[in-house]
Design a protein around this motif. Structure first.
Motif, PDB file in Angstrom:
ATOM      1  N   PRO A   1     -45.285 -22.223  33.943  1.00  0.00           N
ATOM      2  CA  PRO A   1     -44.178 -22.495  33.013  1.00  0.00           C
ATOM      3  C   PRO A   1     -44.604 -22.511  31.551  1.00  0.00           C
ATOM      4  O   PRO A   1     -43.812 -22.141  30.680  1.00  0.00           O
ATOM      5  CB  PRO A   1     -43.661 -23.863  33.469  1.00  0.00           C
ATOM      6  CG  PRO A   1     -44.763 -24.469  34.251  1.00  0.00           C
ATOM      7  CD  PRO A   1     -45.472 -23.327  34.904  1.00  0.00           C
ATOM      8  N   GLU A   2     -45.835 -22.940  31.275  1.00  0.00           N
ATOM      9  CA  GLU A   2     -46.263 -22.990  29.880  1.00  0.00           C
ATOM     10  C   GLU A   2     -46.349 -21.597  29.275  1.00  0.00           C
ATOM     11  O   GLU A   2     -46.033 -21.397  28.100  1.00  0.00           O
ATOM     12  CB  GLU A   2     -47.621 -23.706  29.750  1.00  0.00           C
ATOM     13  CG  GLU A   2     -47.968 -24.116  28.333  1.00  0.00           C
ATOM     14  CD  GLU A   2     -46.869 -24.936  27.655  1.00  0.00           C
ATOM     15  OE1 GLU A   2     -46.592 -24.681  26.467  1.00  0.00           O
ATOM     16  OE2 GLU A   2     -46.281 -25.820  28.315  1.00  0.00           O
TER      17      GLU A   2
ATOM     18  N   SER B   1     -35.606 -19.781  43.580  1.00  0.00           N
ATOM     19  CA  SER B   1     -36.813 -20.105  44.340  1.00  0.00           C
ATOM     20  C   SER B   1     -37.997 -20.450  43.442  1.00  0.00           C
ATOM     21  O   SER B   1     -39.084 -20.747  43.957  1.00  0.00           O
ATOM     22  CB  SER B   1     -37.198 -18.931  45.254  1.00  0.00           C
ATOM     23  OG  SER B   1     -36.229 -18.731  46.238  1.00  0.00           O
ATOM     24  N   TYR B   2     -37.803 -20.376  42.130  1.00  0.00           N
ATOM     25  CA  TYR B   2     -38.922 -20.682  41.225  1.00  0.00           C
ATOM     26  C   TYR B   2     -39.478 -22.071  41.543  1.00  0.00           C
ATOM     27  O   TYR B   2     -38.722 -23.047  41.690  1.00  0.00           O
ATOM     28  CB  TYR B   2     -38.481 -20.628  39.759  1.00  0.00           C
ATOM     29  CG  TYR B   2     -39.610 -20.984  38.806  1.00  0.00           C
ATOM     30  CD1 TYR B   2     -40.460 -20.007  38.319  1.00  0.00           C
ATOM     31  CD2 TYR B   2     -39.842 -22.311  38.435  1.00  0.00           C
ATOM     32  CE1 TYR B   2     -41.520 -20.339  37.480  1.00  0.00           C
ATOM     33  CE2 TYR B   2     -40.893 -22.651  37.600  1.00  0.00           C
ATOM     34  CZ  TYR B   2     -41.726 -21.652  37.121  1.00  0.00           C
ATOM     35  OH  TYR B   2     -42.772 -21.986  36.306  1.00  0.00           O
ATOM     36  N   SER B   3     -40.810 -22.163  41.628  1.00  0.00           N
ATOM     37  CA  SER B   3     -41.445 -23.444  41.942  1.00  0.00           C
ATOM     38  C   SER B   3     -42.870 -23.444  41.417  1.00  0.00           C
ATOM     39  O   SER B   3     -43.647 -22.526  41.693  1.00  0.00           O
ATOM     40  CB  SER B   3     -41.443 -23.671  43.461  1.00  0.00           C
ATOM     41  OG  SER B   3     -42.069 -24.903  43.780  1.00  0.00           O
ATOM     42  N   TRP B   4     -43.217 -24.480  40.642  1.00  0.00           N
ATOM     43  CA  TRP B   4     -44.558 -24.596  40.083  1.00  0.00           C
ATOM     44  C   TRP B   4     -45.056 -26.029  40.254  1.00  0.00           C
ATOM     45  O   TRP B   4     -44.363 -26.971  39.910  1.00  0.00           O
ATOM     46  CB  TRP B   4     -44.559 -24.220  38.605  1.00  0.00           C
ATOM     47  CG  TRP B   4     -45.944 -24.194  38.026  1.00  0.00           C
ATOM     48  CD1 TRP B   4     -46.576 -25.204  37.360  1.00  0.00           C
ATOM     49  CD2 TRP B   4     -46.872 -23.121  38.082  1.00  0.00           C
ATOM     50  NE1 TRP B   4     -47.843 -24.824  37.002  1.00  0.00           N
ATOM     51  CE2 TRP B   4     -48.060 -23.537  37.431  1.00  0.00           C
ATOM     52  CE3 TRP B   4     -46.827 -21.836  38.634  1.00  0.00           C
ATOM     53  CZ2 TRP B   4     -49.175 -22.725  37.308  1.00  0.00           C
ATOM     54  CZ3 TRP B   4     -47.937 -21.020  38.513  1.00  0.00           C
ATOM     55  CH2 TRP B   4     -49.089 -21.461  37.856  1.00  0.00           C
TER      56      TRP B   4
ATOM     57  N   LEU C   1     -42.072 -28.355  39.505  1.00  0.00           N
ATOM     58  CA  LEU C   1     -41.079 -27.922  38.517  1.00  0.00           C
ATOM     59  C   LEU C   1     -40.235 -26.840  39.175  1.00  0.00           C
ATOM     60  O   LEU C   1     -40.735 -25.760  39.498  1.00  0.00           O
ATOM     61  CB  LEU C   1     -41.779 -27.367  37.269  1.00  0.00           C
ATOM     62  CG  LEU C   1     -40.860 -26.985  36.110  1.00  0.00           C
ATOM     63  CD1 LEU C   1     -40.423 -28.241  35.353  1.00  0.00           C
ATOM     64  CD2 LEU C   1     -41.546 -26.018  35.153  1.00  0.00           C
ATOM     65  N   ASN C   2     -38.951 -27.130  39.403  1.00  0.00           N
ATOM     66  CA  ASN C   2     -38.069 -26.143  40.014  1.00  0.00           C
ATOM     67  C   ASN C   2     -37.309 -25.384  38.937  1.00  0.00           C
ATOM     68  O   ASN C   2     -37.494 -25.605  37.739  1.00  0.00           O
ATOM     69  CB  ASN C   2     -37.127 -26.801  41.023  1.00  0.00           C
ATOM     70  CG  ASN C   2     -36.207 -27.823  40.359  1.00  0.00           C
ATOM     71  OD1 ASN C   2     -36.112 -27.924  39.137  1.00  0.00           O
ATOM     72  ND2 ASN C   2     -35.513 -28.607  41.182  1.00  0.00           N
ATOM     73  N   PHE C   3     -36.426 -24.478  39.356  1.00  0.00           N
ATOM     74  CA  PHE C   3     -35.736 -23.647  38.365  1.00  0.00           C
ATOM     75  C   PHE C   3     -34.816 -24.447  37.442  1.00  0.00           C
ATOM     76  O   PHE C   3     -34.821 -24.216  36.221  1.00  0.00           O
ATOM     77  CB  PHE C   3     -34.959 -22.524  39.046  1.00  0.00           C
ATOM     78  CG  PHE C   3     -34.285 -21.615  38.063  1.00  0.00           C
ATOM     79  CD1 PHE C   3     -35.026 -20.907  37.123  1.00  0.00           C
ATOM     80  CD2 PHE C   3     -32.904 -21.486  38.047  1.00  0.00           C
ATOM     81  CE1 PHE C   3     -34.406 -20.072  36.196  1.00  0.00           C
ATOM     82  CE2 PHE C   3     -32.274 -20.657  37.135  1.00  0.00           C
ATOM     83  CZ  PHE C   3     -33.033 -19.956  36.194  1.00  0.00           C
TER      84      PHE C   3
END
Length: 456
Positions: free
Chosen positions: A193-194, A220-223, A230-232
């Protein structure tokens, strides 16, 4: 490119010191963003971009395999490149992207193509181009479980300098039976994300006023791990906070995953645009099951209801496939009925085309006659034209904030821009400039464009 002994500015046995690169892009927004990544990589290695194929040392075509027509256009274009290559025998012709991944060495066998590079191998382009220049085998289509190009700032190719795409993830895990994406772009992986936020900040510093976050399924973004994931919805919230005056869009959402958390996040932040692309593909539960879409008609309509409840002023667009395997007239009628129920603002509509290697190609017979597919698609298109016209005409009398993107193609005296709802508005020029927000009252409309007048 690699540094070698040179003579009169030409690398001995290799490419020019500053090779000129011509690139064409086919397919989706993801491909546009990939082409910008490719240009950035090649510029870092002394490449120069040209918009004239006649001047090019390297001709690249970034391809799409989602539909047969897209591949056919590329095949036709390759023969045009063959003519250019006859005039410049040293010209290198390369195929990038999904078609490169799917067809691999078959492309090299046609004697037109010198270079084949899959979507996860763009970092290797400088070395592969050197191999091609030396008439060596130049192919790399290995898929990656890690590559996101997160530390590469794309070289923006858009003409207006107002809107830009930012890729937040690559690949797909859904394996819809008709789709080649998991096989040509690999499994799903999210980007740090950064690095996403840094890219957005860079765009802001360079005068951009709108970003579109891209992924095959952004939901589905996931970090991260555990409670710190961290989801979408959390990511798009962070992006929206970079600057309240920078609009944020996203594409594409999968209906099975779009959450109330995301809808509430959109509602809370004015600069997250009121427009959601939610591909339905079919209105028939039987067909949705055959497609392995992992949601039902009822689930989809419930999500539509949630969108209208939480974001009342939100437009909804979709994708529809006509004539999927074993589709009956009743299945087709179910799609038309769902279109009427939802009243989509816009739709991208296609006939089903079987893609080799997909689950549908292996499991189901492509048994709907081509004539029937065309007739059903025609009915879908006619209905959507009416729905789009109704949607646009419902804007008449409203005042919308419009981000000016460019001068209108039809008149140098008019601006063209878009509302938060992603509707195109044309209006007479004022003292405002491209990249400014203006309040525009809508005075007329057709099925695709709003006509307005600035009230400032």
């Amino acid at each position: 490119m690699k540094k070698h002994e040179t003579h009169d500015g030409i690398e001995i046995g290799g490419l020019p010191v500053r090779p000129k690169i011509y690139i064409e892009t086919y397919g989706c927004q993801m491909n546009v963003n990939d082409s910008e990544v490719v240009i950035s990589i090649l510029k870092q290695n002394n490449g120069e971009v040209t918009d004239r194929i006649e001047d090019a040392d390297i001709v690249l075509v970034n391809t799409c395999s989602i539909r047969e027509n897209a591949e056919q256009k590329v095949r036709t274009r390759l023969f045009d490149f063959k003519k250019a290559k006859k005039k410049r025998p040293s010209m290198i012709v390369g195929v990038l992207g999904c078609m490169a991944e799917r067809l691999k060495e078959e492309l090299l066998e046609n004697k037109i193509v010198d270079l084949v590079v899959g979507p996860d191998s763009y970092r290797l382009l400088p070395e592969l181009l050197e191999d091609a220049a030396r008439h060596q085998k130049a192919i790399n289509t290995e898929l990656s479980i890690e590559e996101t190009y997160e530390n590469i700032i794309p070289s923006r190719t858009d003409a207006n300098g107002v809107s830009a795409f930012v890729s937040i993830m690559r690949g797909c895990n859904n394996f819809c039976t008709y789709c080649v994406v998991p096989y040509t772009r690999g499994r799903e992986r999210s980007r740090d994300p950064e690095t996403i936020l840094n890219e957005v900040r860079n765009l802001l510093e360079n005068g951009y006023r709108e970003v579109s976050l891209l992924g095959q399924n952004v939901n589905s973004y996931s970090w991260g791990e555990g409670k710190s994931i961290l989801n979408f919805p959390k990511l798009i919230r962070q992006v929206s906070l970079v600057d309240p005056q920078m609009r944020v869009r996203f594409s594409t959402s999968h209906p099975k995953d779009i959450s109330n958390e995301l809808l509430e996040t959109i509602a809370e932040h004015k600069n997250i645009c009121r427009s959601i692309h939610l591909p339905v593909q079919s209105g028939s539960n039987r067909i949705l099951d055959l497609m392995s879409r992992k949601y039902s008609r009822e689930w989809y309509l419930e999500r539509i209801e949630a969108i209208h409840k939480i974001i009342p002023d939100c437009t909804i667009t979709t994708d529809i496939i006509s004539g999927f395997c074993s589709e009956t007239k009743d299945d087709h009628e179910a799609t038309l009925d769902l279109m009427k129920t939802v009243s989509f603002d816009l739709a991208y509509m296609f006939k089903y085309s079987e893609r080799p290697g997909t689950l549908a190609a292996k499991k189901y017979k492509d048994d709907v006659p081509e004539e029937e597919k065309s007739e059903r698609l025609n009915q879908i298109q006619k209905l959507q034209s009416k729905l789009s016209e109704k949607s646009c005409k419902s804007e008449i009398g409203k005042t919308r904030e419009v981000l000016i993107e460019k001068t209108s193609k039809r008149s140098d005296s008019d601006f063209s821009g878009r509302t938060s709802q992603n509707k195109v508005v044309v209006f007479p020029k004022t003292k405002a400039s491209i990249g400014d927000y203006v309040q525009v009252k809508i005075i007329s409309a057709n099925s695709a464009t709003l006509i307005g007048k600035s009230i400032e």
